[in-house]
Design a protein around this motif. Structure first.
Motif, PDB file in Angstrom:
ATOM      1  N   ARG A 137     -29.933  -9.652  15.854  1.00 42.28           N
ATOM      2  CA  ARG A 137     -30.381  -9.159  14.539  1.00 42.28           C
ATOM      3  C   ARG A 137     -31.407  -8.038  14.687  1.00 42.28           C
ATOM      4  N   ARG A 138     -31.183  -7.153  15.627  1.00 42.16           N
ATOM      5  CA  ARG A 138     -32.180  -6.103  15.882  1.00 42.16           C
ATOM      6  C   ARG A 138     -32.268  -5.085  14.753  1.00 42.16           C
ATOM      7  N   HIS A 139     -31.214  -4.953  13.954  1.00 39.91           N
ATOM      8  CA  HIS A 139     -31.287  -4.022  12.821  1.00 39.91           C
ATOM      9  C   HIS A 139     -30.673  -4.644  11.569  1.00 39.91           C
ATOM     10  N   ILE A 140     -29.374  -4.627  11.424  1.00 31.70           N
ATOM     11  CA  ILE A 140     -28.726  -5.196  10.245  1.00 31.70           C
ATOM     12  C   ILE A 140     -28.929  -6.713  10.197  1.00 31.70           C
ATOM     13  N   GLN A 141     -29.220  -7.206   8.974  1.00 31.65           N
ATOM     14  CA  GLN A 141     -29.386  -8.630   8.737  1.00 31.65           C
ATOM     15  C   GLN A 141     -28.254  -9.131   7.820  1.00 31.65           C
ATOM     16  N   GLU A 142     -28.071 -10.436   7.769  1.00 32.42           N
ATOM     17  CA  GLU A 142     -27.011 -11.002   6.935  1.00 32.42           C
ATOM     18  C   GLU A 142     -27.107 -10.541   5.486  1.00 32.42           C
ATOM     19  N   ASN A 143     -28.318 -10.530   4.942  1.00 30.63           N
ATOM     20  CA  ASN A 143     -28.475 -10.144   3.540  1.00 30.63           C
ATOM     21  C   ASN A 143     -28.084  -8.693   3.291  1.00 30.63           C
ATOM     22  N   ASP A 144     -28.265  -7.838   4.292  1.00 30.44           N
ATOM     23  CA  ASP A 144     -27.830  -6.448   4.156  1.00 30.44           C
ATOM     24  C   ASP A 144     -26.319  -6.392   3.958  1.00 30.44           C
ATOM     25  N   CYS A 145     -25.602  -7.154   4.774  1.00 32.44           N
ATOM     26  CA  CYS A 145     -24.140  -7.160   4.693  1.00 32.44           C
ATOM     27  C   CYS A 145     -23.668  -7.679   3.342  1.00 32.44           C
ATOM     28  N   ILE A 146     -24.291  -8.758   2.884  1.00 34.15           N
ATOM     29  CA  ILE A 146     -23.895  -9.353   1.610  1.00 34.15           C
ATOM     30  C   ILE A 146     -24.133  -8.382   0.463  1.00 34.15           C
ATOM     31  N   LEU A 147     -25.308  -7.745   0.452  1.00 36.68           N
ATOM     32  CA  LEU A 147     -25.651  -6.821  -0.628  1.00 36.68           C
ATOM     33  C   LEU A 147     -24.717  -5.619  -0.643  1.00 36.68           C
ATOM     34  N   VAL A 148     -24.445  -5.059   0.537  1.00 35.44           N
ATOM     35  CA  VAL A 148     -23.546  -3.902   0.608  1.00 35.44           C
ATOM     36  C   VAL A 148     -22.136  -4.294   0.195  1.00 35.44           C
ATOM     37  N   LYS A 149     -21.652  -5.402   0.705  1.00 36.28           N
ATOM     38  CA  LYS A 149     -20.295  -5.860   0.366  1.00 36.28           C
ATOM     39  C   LYS A 149     -20.129  -6.045  -1.137  1.00 36.28           C
ATOM     40  N   ASN A 150     -21.150  -6.573  -1.793  1.00 36.81           N
ATOM     41  CA  ASN A 150     -21.055  -6.882  -3.215  1.00 36.81           C
ATOM     42  C   ASN A 150     -21.370  -5.702  -4.124  1.00 36.81           C
ATOM     43  N   THR A 151     -21.791  -4.572  -3.533  1.00 35.44           N
ATOM     44  CA  THR A 151     -22.230  -3.439  -4.348  1.00 35.44           C
ATOM     45  C   THR A 151     -21.323  -2.225  -4.239  1.00 35.44           C
ATOM     46  N   ILE A 152     -20.924  -1.871  -3.030  1.00 38.72           N
ATOM     47  CA  ILE A 152     -20.154  -0.635  -2.855  1.00 38.72           C
ATOM     48  C   ILE A 152     -18.713  -0.806  -3.325  1.00 38.72           C
ATOM     49  N   LYS A 153     -18.088   0.317  -3.614  1.00 40.08           N
ATOM     50  CA  LYS A 153     -16.693   0.321  -4.057  1.00 40.08           C
ATOM     51  C   LYS A 153     -15.746   0.797  -2.958  1.00 40.08           C
ATOM     52  N   ILE A 154     -16.301   1.178  -1.825  1.00 44.15           N
ATOM     53  CA  ILE A 154     -15.483   1.578  -0.683  1.00 44.15           C
ATOM     54  C   ILE A 154     -15.482   0.439   0.334  1.00 44.15           C
ATOM     55  N   PRO A 155     -14.555   0.439   1.291  1.00 50.62           N
ATOM     56  CA  PRO A 155     -14.446  -0.699   2.214  1.00 50.62           C
ATOM     57  C   PRO A 155     -15.677  -0.876   3.105  1.00 50.62           C
ATOM     58  N   LEU A 156     -15.932  -2.134   3.466  1.00 54.24           N
ATOM     59  CA  LEU A 156     -16.957  -2.472   4.440  1.00 54.24           C
ATOM     60  C   LEU A 156     -16.284  -2.853   5.747  1.00 54.24           C
ATOM     61  N   ASN A 157     -16.684  -2.190   6.823  1.00 47.60           N
ATOM     62  CA  ASN A 157     -16.209  -2.479   8.170  1.00 47.60           C
ATOM     63  C   ASN A 157     -17.348  -3.174   8.910  1.00 47.60           C
ATOM     64  N   LEU A 158     -17.166  -4.450   9.211  1.00 49.17           N
ATOM     65  CA  LEU A 158     -18.205  -5.224   9.890  1.00 49.17           C
ATOM     66  C   LEU A 158     -17.942  -5.221  11.387  1.00 49.17           C
ATOM     67  N   GLU A 159     -18.805  -4.546  12.147  1.00 44.80           N
ATOM     68  CA  GLU A 159     -18.727  -4.622  13.606  1.00 44.80           C
ATOM     69  C   GLU A 159     -19.367  -5.928  14.042  1.00 44.80           C
ATOM     70  N   MET A 160     -18.752  -6.592  15.016  1.00 43.90           N
ATOM     71  CA  MET A 160     -19.229  -7.930  15.357  1.00 43.90           C
ATOM     72  C   MET A 160     -18.736  -8.361  16.727  1.00 43.90           C
ATOM     73  N   SER A 161     -19.502  -9.251  17.332  1.00 47.21           N
ATOM     74  CA  SER A 161     -19.064  -9.918  18.549  1.00 47.21           C
ATOM     75  C   SER A 161     -18.170 -11.089  18.147  1.00 47.21           C
ATOM     76  N   ILE A 162     -17.722 -11.850  19.147  1.00 48.47           N
ATOM     77  CA  ILE A 162     -16.903 -13.028  18.840  1.00 48.47           C
ATOM     78  C   ILE A 162     -17.718 -14.317  18.985  1.00 48.47           C
ATOM     79  N   GLU A 163     -19.041 -14.198  18.903  1.00 44.89           N
ATOM     80  CA  GLU A 163     -19.922 -15.370  18.929  1.00 44.89           C
ATOM     81  C   GLU A 163     -19.666 -16.206  17.669  1.00 44.89           C
ATOM     82  N   GLU A 164     -19.672 -17.500  17.804  1.00 40.49           N
ATOM     83  CA  GLU A 164     -19.209 -18.404  16.747  1.00 40.49           C
ATOM     84  C   GLU A 164     -19.930 -18.206  15.417  1.00 40.49           C
ATOM     85  N   LYS A 165     -21.262 -18.098  15.447  1.00 42.23           N
ATOM     86  CA  LYS A 165     -22.008 -17.965  14.190  1.00 42.23           C
ATOM     87  C   LYS A 165     -21.691 -16.641  13.494  1.00 42.23           C
ATOM     88  N   ILE A 166     -21.486 -15.591  14.271  1.00 41.53           N
ATOM     89  CA  ILE A 166     -21.131 -14.288  13.702  1.00 41.53           C
ATOM     90  C   ILE A 166     -19.748 -14.362  13.068  1.00 41.53           C
TER      91      ILE A 166
END
Length: 241
Positions: A47-76
């Motif tokens: 969590r060095r920069h983006i936090q979960e709440n950032d993703c949720i807020l962006v996903k629920n606000t923007i009208k263009i697609p959200l591309n989530l970069e992520m590892s395959i760690e279980e919690k992610i």
């Protein structure tokens, strides 16, 4: 050619003081206004920069697609399954690295990746694999039923000028091969205003994802103008190809 804007380093600036500004959501909205095609965010394990709440807020606000970069760690992965972004781009991740250092080893992680991809597809999330321009890795991505690959352009970006064309041709060959297998082809990492043109000329590449260089230029001219300038360079390269 689509342009995705990675807004991670807006959050990097905020996290430098663990404060409340600048907020990534504002960057996402400005990028949308500048006609970006998607917003990319990397929710890192530390969590060095983006936090979960950032993703949720962006996903629920923007009208263009959200591309989530992520590892395959279980919690992610579980977070992504609840968030349901338009696309998840699976990337390798090391805790001590400053930025992603290379592509996924799809072959060595085949079974784990299959499990994660199947879960994401069950939620109708498109899956892209961030890989080096290697045909064996591309073949493995196809076998995993990935929707697209994102070719790691880091070696190209870091190469001396005399070797840029050689690395660009390697990326082009990989893009042609991936396209022949029916994969959508994206590219990114280390691309900037000086080196993007050679990659933008590769017609098989449908999308570029760029972050650091755009955010860096935005410090001096504003984010909207920085995005517009990048789009103009890409469009000119595409037209000249």
């Amino acid at each position: 050619m689509r342009l995705g804007i990675n807004i991670d380093h807006i959050a990097t600036l905020r996290q430098a003081r663990l404060g409340i500004e600048p907020e990534p959501i504002y960057a996402a909205l400005i990028a949308q206004e500048a006609l970006a095609d998607n917003i990319t965010m990397h929710l890192r394990e530390d969590r060095r920069h983006i936090q979960e709440n950032d993703c949720i807020l962006v996903k629920n606000t923007i009208k263009i697609p959200l591309n989530l970069e992520m590892s395959i760690e279980e919690k992610i992965v579980n977070f992504a399954l609840n968030l349901v972004p338009y696309q998840s781009t699976l990337v390798p991740e090391k805790r001590k690295e400053l930025t992603t250092e290379g592509g996924l080893d799809v072959i060595s992680n085949f079974e784990k990746l299959k499990e994660v991809i199947d879960k994401l597809h069950s939620k109708n999330i498109l899956v892209s694999l961030f890989i080096d321009p290697d045909k064996k890795q591309i073949e493995a991505a196809k076998k995993l039923n990935a929707d697209s690959i994102e070719i790691h352009t880091g070696e190209y970006a870091n190469a001396p000028l005399s070797q840029k064309l050689q690395f660009a041709n390697t990326i082009k060959d990989a893009a042609i091969f991936a396209k022949s297998l029916g994969l959508c082809v994206h590219a990114g990492h280390g691309l900037n205003y000086q080196n993007v043109s050679l990659i933008a000329k590769i017609k098989e590449i449908e999308e570029l994802n760029i972050g650091h260089s755009i955010i860096s230029r935005a410090v001096f001219c504003g984010l909207k103008e920085a995005i517009i300038q990048m789009k103009q360079i890409i469009e000119k390269a595409r037209w000249l190809a």
